[in-house]
Structure formats: structure tokens, C-alpha cells
Design a protein around this motif. Structure first.
Motif, PDB file in Angstrom:
ATOM      1  N   ARG A 117      78.906  64.904  48.389  1.00  0.00           N
ATOM      2  CA  ARG A 117      80.039  66.063  48.097  1.00  0.00           C
ATOM      3  C   ARG A 117      79.283  67.324  48.946  1.00  0.00           C
ATOM      4  O   ARG A 117      80.064  68.329  49.052  1.00  0.00           O
ATOM      5  CB  ARG A 117      80.479  66.045  46.835  1.00  0.00           C
ATOM      6  CG  ARG A 117      81.090  65.203  46.272  1.00  0.00           C
ATOM      7  CD  ARG A 117      82.496  64.929  46.896  1.00  0.00           C
ATOM      8  NE  ARG A 117      83.457  65.815  47.079  1.00  0.00           N
ATOM      9  CZ  ARG A 117      84.374  66.057  46.373  1.00  0.00           C
ATOM     10  NH1 ARG A 117      84.480  65.229  45.184  1.00  0.00           N
ATOM     11  NH2 ARG A 117      85.109  67.050  46.478  1.00  0.00           N
ATOM     12  N   HIS A 176      80.108  74.630  43.743  1.00  0.00           N
ATOM     13  CA  HIS A 176      80.559  73.289  44.265  1.00  0.00           C
ATOM     14  C   HIS A 176      79.340  72.347  43.882  1.00  0.00           C
ATOM     15  O   HIS A 176      79.743  71.153  43.411  1.00  0.00           O
ATOM     16  CB  HIS A 176      80.999  73.475  45.548  1.00  0.00           C
ATOM     17  CG  HIS A 176      81.431  72.111  46.104  1.00  0.00           C
ATOM     18  ND1 HIS A 176      82.760  71.763  45.920  1.00  0.00           N
ATOM     19  CD2 HIS A 176      80.925  71.312  46.786  1.00  0.00           C
ATOM     20  CE1 HIS A 176      82.800  70.441  46.756  1.00  0.00           C
ATOM     21  NE2 HIS A 176      81.518  70.001  47.131  1.00  0.00           N
ATOM     22  N   CYS A 193      81.487  59.989  53.559  1.00  0.00           N
ATOM     23  CA  CYS A 193      80.263  60.755  52.925  1.00  0.00           C
ATOM     24  C   CYS A 193      79.708  59.866  51.863  1.00  0.00           C
ATOM     25  O   CYS A 193      80.311  60.146  50.582  1.00  0.00           O
ATOM     26  CB  CYS A 193      80.440  62.348  52.587  1.00  0.00           C
ATOM     27  SG  CYS A 193      81.267  63.294  54.094  1.00  0.00           S
ATOM     28  N   TRP A 217      87.356  61.815  54.470  1.00  0.00           N
ATOM     29  CA  TRP A 217      87.944  62.796  55.129  1.00  0.00           C
ATOM     30  C   TRP A 217      88.676  62.310  56.297  1.00  0.00           C
ATOM     31  O   TRP A 217      88.091  61.654  57.080  1.00  0.00           O
ATOM     32  CB  TRP A 217      87.591  64.009  55.123  1.00  0.00           C
ATOM     33  CG  TRP A 217      86.593  64.682  54.050  1.00  0.00           C
ATOM     34  CD1 TRP A 217      85.517  64.061  53.302  1.00  0.00           C
ATOM     35  CD2 TRP A 217      86.873  65.784  53.047  1.00  0.00           C
ATOM     36  NE1 TRP A 217      85.086  64.944  52.286  1.00  0.00           N
ATOM     37  CE2 TRP A 217      86.067  66.080  52.041  1.00  0.00           C
ATOM     38  CE3 TRP A 217      87.932  66.604  53.578  1.00  0.00           C
ATOM     39  CZ2 TRP A 217      86.056  66.951  51.279  1.00  0.00           C
ATOM     40  CZ3 TRP A 217      88.338  67.776  52.366  1.00  0.00           C
ATOM     41  CH2 TRP A 217      87.072  67.777  51.506  1.00  0.00           C
ATOM     42  N   ASP A 266      77.684  58.390  48.454  1.00  0.00           N
ATOM     43  CA  ASP A 266      76.607  58.708  47.624  1.00  0.00           C
ATOM     44  C   ASP A 266      75.585  57.575  47.543  1.00  0.00           C
ATOM     45  O   ASP A 266      76.250  56.219  47.265  1.00  0.00           O
ATOM     46  CB  ASP A 266      77.333  58.692  46.116  1.00  0.00           C
ATOM     47  CG  ASP A 266      78.387  60.116  45.986  1.00  0.00           C
ATOM     48  OD1 ASP A 266      78.269  60.930  46.632  1.00  0.00           O
ATOM     49  OD2 ASP A 266      79.073  59.814  45.076  1.00  0.00           O
ATOM     50  N   THR A 322      83.319  59.571  49.827  1.00  0.00           N
ATOM     51  CA  THR A 322      84.212  60.417  50.119  1.00  0.00           C
ATOM     52  C   THR A 322      84.719  60.230  51.521  1.00  0.00           C
ATOM     53  O   THR A 322      83.864  60.319  52.319  1.00  0.00           O
ATOM     54  CB  THR A 322      83.923  61.855  49.652  1.00  0.00           C
ATOM     55  OG1 THR A 322      83.351  61.784  48.339  1.00  0.00           O
ATOM     56  CG2 THR A 322      85.417  62.616  49.702  1.00  0.00           C
ATOM     57  N   GLU A 356      88.542  59.560  47.278  1.00  0.00           N
ATOM     58  CA  GLU A 356      87.424  58.916  46.832  1.00  0.00           C
ATOM     59  C   GLU A 356      87.547  57.330  46.718  1.00  0.00           C
ATOM     60  O   GLU A 356      88.299  56.776  46.341  1.00  0.00           O
ATOM     61  CB  GLU A 356      87.075  59.282  45.321  1.00  0.00           C
ATOM     62  CG  GLU A 356      86.911  60.883  45.202  1.00  0.00           C
ATOM     63  CD  GLU A 356      86.300  61.336  44.055  1.00  0.00           C
ATOM     64  OE1 GLU A 356      86.726  60.551  42.884  1.00  0.00           O
ATOM     65  OE2 GLU A 356      85.645  62.343  43.807  1.00  0.00           O
ATOM     66  N   ASP A 415      81.108  68.499  52.043  1.00  0.00           N
ATOM     67  CA  ASP A 415      82.663  68.784  51.986  1.00  0.00           C
ATOM     68  C   ASP A 415      83.205  69.750  53.040  1.00  0.00           C
ATOM     69  O   ASP A 415      84.091  69.436  53.630  1.00  0.00           O
ATOM     70  CB  ASP A 415      83.188  69.105  50.553  1.00  0.00           C
ATOM     71  CG  ASP A 415      83.154  68.103  49.483  1.00  0.00           C
ATOM     72  OD1 ASP A 415      82.937  67.100  49.892  1.00  0.00           O
ATOM     73  OD2 ASP A 415      83.691  68.363  48.307  1.00  0.00           O
ATOM     74  N   HIS A 417      79.253  69.026  41.217  1.00  0.00           N
ATOM     75  CA  HIS A 417      79.170  67.603  41.654  1.00  0.00           C
ATOM     76  C   HIS A 417      77.773  67.071  41.511  1.00  0.00           C
ATOM     77  O   HIS A 417      77.488  66.002  41.793  1.00  0.00           O
ATOM     78  CB  HIS A 417      79.342  67.383  43.218  1.00  0.00           C
ATOM     79  CG  HIS A 417      81.048  67.783  43.448  1.00  0.00           C
ATOM     80  ND1 HIS A 417      82.120  66.712  43.010  1.00  0.00           N
ATOM     81  CD2 HIS A 417      81.815  68.852  43.638  1.00  0.00           C
ATOM     82  CE1 HIS A 417      83.158  67.280  43.281  1.00  0.00           C
ATOM     83  NE2 HIS A 417      83.100  68.524  43.904  1.00  0.00           N
TER      84      HIS A 417
END
Length: 287
Positions: free
Chosen positions: A44, A180, A61, A24, A63, A22, A5, A47, A184
Motif C-alpha cells: 500500500r 495512510h 502491488c 490498480w 505484500d 493490490t 485486493e 497507492d 496500513h
């Protein structure tokens, strides 16, 4: 694959604000993808898709400001596409790359389309999920009926039930995915209850003027990158007619547009199922 994060600063007329994202995959990945969510959602949601891409891409990703872990703007009138686009440019600059692949759901698709239409755009390939350059008033009215409301939930199962109703257009996804999203999408309150993890003021734009059709065809006609258009067969935001026209004009006139429709799905395909993830990955990998 590594997941972390992170934050980057955006700037509005009211000052600096935090844009949370986020990431990855590895910092030295050969490619970078940016996945941007819908109006009331958060990063999220991607994900499962990001994990599937993380062996070949570094995936960011965010927000969007006013959602998830990002700051809320002190002036509601600042919530809008000029600010969202400027913030995504700041994110791309933070990534330190010359080109990105873009995956955008609904609002995220419109942000991507706006950026891809600019001269010297860094967007290399783009996935637009259930939105297009023409949006009928009826679909916008449905969104206006719930965005900006600030319900309080006694527990996470109650919040999950709300999401299952509001987001029923996502189609058939697993209970694990719904849990999930609930986890979130929750903003804990001191008394143990929950609110939604977005600023209710993002809905102010729906109140300042009568809701009407939105026509962005002039923007679409300036897009030059390959585009994958995803559509829920029961969508009220992206009509079959609009998707067909997208394949014929703008980048479609150069054969750069592909349209895929998912049955038993409305607004918007979740991008959480194996089938949908494979279609997105294969398209991005073609380049």
C-alpha cells in the motif's frame, strides 16, 4: 481507476501460503507493472504511484510474504530472496503476461535485480529505488537495529510517530501520506492496541551471521533491460559511488542506466511526491 485486493498462492518448503496484492487499473491494460516494497513495508506504500499509472498500466502491488495481508511463514529461515523471487514469479504468472515493468524499493529493488539478471527475464524496464549491487555494512546495521522488533502502540497516532522516526529517510511527504502508511502498517490487537503488520521473524536473517558488506556486482552485470536508479542524496544504503558505477557497468555499459538523485532525502525516496511519481511514470512510458 479500479482498485481491488487479490491473492495468489506461493509455495515454500513448509507448504502453500497466501500472497496478497493490490491491483490498480484494468485487467486488459496494454502494460503491466509490479511494484515491490522495502523490507518492513507493504504494497500500500505504492497507492499514489499506482493510481498515477493506472490509466495505462495494470499495476500489482504485492505484500511480500510475512508482510501486510500476506501469510507468515511457519519457518523463519525460509524468509529470504529465493522465496521472495519465487513468489513474485507466481504473481507474474497470475497476471498472465509475458513482460512487466518493475518498480522496487530497497528489498523490492534487489528482488527485481535478481529476476532481471536471469535469462529470458520478463522484466522490460526497471526502476530500482535506493539500493544497488553493493551495500555497505553501516546501512545494513541501521536496519538490523530495528527490524524484527515487535513494539506495541496504544493508538494509531503513536504508531505514526514511530514510522515518522524509523522512516525519516523518506523525506518530506504530506501528513496524509504518513496517516495512510500508519493505517496500513497496523495490526490490530484484541485490546484495541496495535502492532506492526509484519512478522518479526523476518529479522532473523540479521541475527544468524555477522553483518557485512554485500557485493552483488556479478548479478548487476547480467541485467540487460533499461534501468532507472533513484537515490536519496543522504542515503546510507546506496552510495553516490555505487550509483555512479551502476551507470558505467552492467546495463550501464550499454547506455541503459539513468541515475536520479533527490536532495534532502535518505533511504529511501517515498515515491509519494508528484515529482518522484512523474519521474517514474515518464521513464516507464518511454518504452
Amino acid at each position: 481507476m479500479p482498485m481491488s485486493e487479490r491473492n495468489v498462492l506461493g509455495l515454500s518448503a513448509a507448504g502453500f501460503h497466501k500472497i496478497a496484492y493490490t491491483q490498480w487499473g484494468r485487467d486488459d491494460a496494454a502494460r503491466t507493472a509490479v511494484c515491490v516494497h522495502g523490507l518492513t513495508r507493504n504494497g500500500r506504500d505504492f497507492d499514489r504511484l499506482a493510481l498515477a499509472l493506472a490509466d495505462g498500466w495494470r499495476v500489482a502491488c504485492p505484500d511480500v510474504v510475512g508482510r501486510g495481508r500476506s501469510d507468515w511463514l511457519p519457518v523463519p529461515a525460509l524468509y529470504g530472496y529465493p522465496q521472495y523471487c519465487a513468489d513474485m514469479v507466481a504473481l507474474i504468472a497470475r497476471m498472465g503476461v509475458e513482460t512487466v515493468d518493475w518498480v522496487g524499493t530497497s528489498m523490492g529493488g534487489l528482488i527485481g535485480m535478481t529476476l532481471a539478471a536471469q535469462a529470458n527475464s520478463p522484466i522490460r524496464r526497471m526502476v530500482i529505488n535506493d539500493v544497488g549491487p553493493f551495500i555497505a555494512q553501516a546501512g545494513l546495521q541501521r536496519i538490523a537495529d530495528y527490524v524484527g522488533k515487535d513494539p506495541v502502540f496504544e493508538d494509531l497516532p503513536a504508531l505514526e510517530s514511530y514510522l515518522r522516526f524509523i522512516l525519516m529517510g523518506f523525506g518530506t511527504i504530506s501528513d496524509e501520506c504518513w496517516r495512510h502508511m500508519a493505517e496500513h502498517s497496523a495490526r490490530p490487537l484484541p485490546d484495541g492496541r496495535f502492532r506492526l503488520a509484519y512478522d518479526p521473524a523476518i529479522g532473523e536473517a540479521f541475527k544468524t551471521a555477522p553483518i557485512a558488506d554485500v557485493d552483488l556486482w556479478a548479478l548487476w552485470d547480467r541485467v540487460r533491460c533499461p534501468v532507472l536508479v533513484l537515490r536519496g542524496a543522504d542515503s546510507d544504503l546506496l552510495s553516490a559511488e555505487t550509483a555512479e558505477r551502476m551507470a558505467e557497468r552492467g546495463p550501464g555499459a550499454s547506455g541503459l542506466v539513468r541515475v536520479v538523485e533527490f536532495p534532502n532525502t535518505g533511504h529511501a525516496p517515498s515515491l509519494m511526491t508528484d515529482e518522484q511519481i512523474a519521474i517514474v511514470r515518464n521513464f516507464l512510458a518511454e518504452g
